[in-house]
Design an enzyme around this catalytic site. Sequence first.
Site, PDB file in Angstrom:
ATOM      1  N   ASP A 157       0.859  -1.177  -0.034  1.00 35.57           N
ATOM      2  CA  ASP A 157       0.134  -0.259   0.077  1.00 35.57           C
ATOM      3  C   ASP A 157       1.012   1.038  -0.031  1.00 35.57           C
ATOM      4  OD1 ASP A 157      -2.207   1.695   0.330  1.00 35.57           O
ATOM      5  OD2 ASP A 157      -2.245   1.642   2.279  1.00 35.57           O
ATOM      6  N   GLU A 181      -1.258  -1.158  -4.950  1.00 38.17           N
ATOM      7  CA  GLU A 181      -2.498  -0.618  -5.353  1.00 38.17           C
ATOM      8  C   GLU A 181      -2.398   0.705  -6.283  1.00 38.17           C
ATOM      9  OE1 GLU A 181      -5.834   0.772  -2.255  1.00 38.17           O
ATOM     10  OE2 GLU A 181      -4.419   2.260  -2.199  1.00 38.17           O
ATOM     11  N   ASP A 186      -2.380   0.819   6.971  1.00 38.02           N
ATOM     12  CA  ASP A 186      -1.951   0.633   5.588  1.00 38.02           C
ATOM     13  C   ASP A 186      -1.091  -0.697   5.316  1.00 38.02           C
ATOM     14  OD1 ASP A 186      -1.422   3.688   4.875  1.00 38.02           O
ATOM     15  OD2 ASP A 186      -1.117   3.549   6.944  1.00 38.02           O
TER      16      ASP A 186
END
Length: 171
Positions: A7, A67, A140
């Site tokens: 992330d 991501e 996260d």
Amino acid sequence: MKILGIDPGYAIVGWGLIGFEHARCKPLAFGSIQTPAGMEFSLRLERIYEEMNLLLERYHPDVAAIEKLYFKNNKTTGIDVAQARGVILLALHKAGVPFYEYTPLQVKSAVTGYGQAEKLQVMEMTRRRLGLAEVPRPDDTADALAIAICHTQQNGTPLKQRVQRLHTNDD
């Protein structure tokens, strides 16, 4: 197969390593790379790059899932995240780790079965799917594990194709 979920961010980069065998996910390691707010931005990027390299050397993932960026409101923050994401992708490339990108919608759908799931739902389902006692912190880190799980669910990935071939050969 070891999948590293990432992330991206510049204050916090969440990461999570899962093992995927026999259609099951198992947590192997997870954590975050953090940079202090007052640190010069170029030094933050350098720290992210160096710590990502250390993770890659330590765990030797077979593949990474990261991501995709999307801009909600603050484009300035998005540009900074894009720069951090760039140094992460560079580290993956230099280490020879193939990577795949997933949107938040794809991650939510893969983990919860619903693309409009709330963040807390995704985090709880990630915890359950990995058999963890509690949701990893910071958020996260949980997000990174969800991104890794997402990779196991995608039809177009080499992993999914290999699993499908195995099932076809069993028939």
